[in-house]
Design an enzyme around this catalytic site. Structure first.
Site, mmCIF file in Angstrom:
data_model
loop_
_atom_site.group_PDB
_atom_site.id
_atom_site.type_symbol
_atom_site.label_atom_id
_atom_site.label_comp_id
_atom_site.label_asym_id
_atom_site.label_seq_id
_atom_site.Cartn_x
_atom_site.Cartn_y
_atom_site.Cartn_z
ATOM 1 N N ALA A 6 34.307 41.677 46.761
ATOM 2 C CA ALA A 6 34.116 40.461 47.567
ATOM 3 C C ALA A 6 33.438 40.716 48.908
ATOM 4 C CB ALA A 6 35.459 39.770 47.791
ATOM 5 N N ASP B 280 39.253 51.893 44.476
ATOM 6 C CA ASP B 280 38.296 52.283 43.442
ATOM 7 C C ASP B 280 38.845 51.714 42.142
ATOM 8 O OD1 ASP B 280 36.821 53.472 41.426
ATOM 9 O OD2 ASP B 280 37.043 55.519 42.187
ATOM 10 N N TYR C 203 24.756 48.478 30.787
ATOM 11 C CA TYR C 203 25.236 47.306 31.527
ATOM 12 C C TYR C 203 25.551 46.169 30.568
ATOM 13 C CZ TYR C 203 25.101 43.422 34.907
ATOM 14 O OH TYR C 203 25.407 42.316 35.662
#
Length: 244
Positions: free
Chosen positions: A11, A61, A153
């Site tokens: 964020a 993490d 991805y």
């Protein structure tokens, strides 16, 4: 009325930061997660606090399950409850799959898929015990169709969609909804490496004729967290301007 709370991963900037501002403006207490972007996260938190909103920052993490557990515990210690989890954090890697190293594969999967699993697992029992909650994941249009030179991805984001849809069925009996947004090409720092010309061409390929904004995605997330979306679960909402 009891103030609702939201934890947003990744964020500090981009879609996550837009979501933090949008949910704060809607009256939520917001936990801003960051991994390495501390200065940006703190600046966002300071701005929201100065505007009168209830905000905290948490560092983790997300590829480390223990750090994720501690992060969720920290949010619960401060906010006492967690109503909304938004799994937004992620990273990209562009290139031929044959050139991707094992370490690069694991790093991407750790951020884009493992972290979503760890976050969902960390909030699971809390939400089930309360018989309420919303889990929102952020995938990508490439998780729906796949993209050349973004195979890893695409695979990670497809995994996010599968996890979302399965978890929706698993958590539905407990009154918890689980939905996914699949953004198209969004004007964020993550896509800046593509360059102005490529971004212009992608905007032209988009039926609405422009790139998406972080706020476009944030407003969709806010809707999915709202009472109006109470009967929506297991859905993948494409915020892509009609690209797919």
């Amino acid at each position: 009325m009891e103030q609702k709370t939201v934890l947003i991963t990744g964020a500090a900037r981009g879609i996550g930061a837009a979501a933090a501002r949008t949910f704060a403006a809607a009256g939520y207490a917001v936990a801003i997660h960051y991994h390495t972007s501390e200065s940006e996260a703190l600046a966002l938190a300071d701005a929201l606090t100065a505007a009168g909103h209830t905000v905290m920052t948490v560092q983790a993490d997300l590829s480390d399950p223990e750090q994720v557990r501690q992060m969720v515990d920290n949010v619960l210690d401060n906010f006492c409850q967690l109503d909304i989890l938004i799994c937004n954090a992620g990273r990209s890697w562009t290139g031929l799959l044959c050139d991707m190293s094992d370490r690069e594969w694991r790093t991407l999967m750790g951020a884009d898929l493992d972290g979503v699993f760890y976050c969902c697992r960390a909030v699971y029992r809390h939400m089930v015990s309360r018989k309420t909650g919303r889990i929102l994941t952020v995938s990508s249009m490439w998780g729906r169709s796949g993209a050349s030179c973004e195979a890893a991805y695409s695979a990670a984001k497809a995994g996010v969609i599968g996890l979302t849809q399965a978890l929706a069925k698993e958590l539905g009996p407990s009154g918890i909804t689980v939905n996914c947004v699949a953004p198209g090409v969004i004007d964020t720092q993550m896509n800046a490496h593509l360059g102005p010309q490529a971004l212009h061409e992608l905007a032209e390929e988009t039926p609405l004729g422009r790139l998406g904004t972080p706020e476009d995605v944030a407003s969709t997330l806010l809707f999915l967290a709202s009472p109006e979306a109470a009967f929506l679960t297991g859905q993948v909402i494409g915020v892509d301007g009609g690209f797919l």
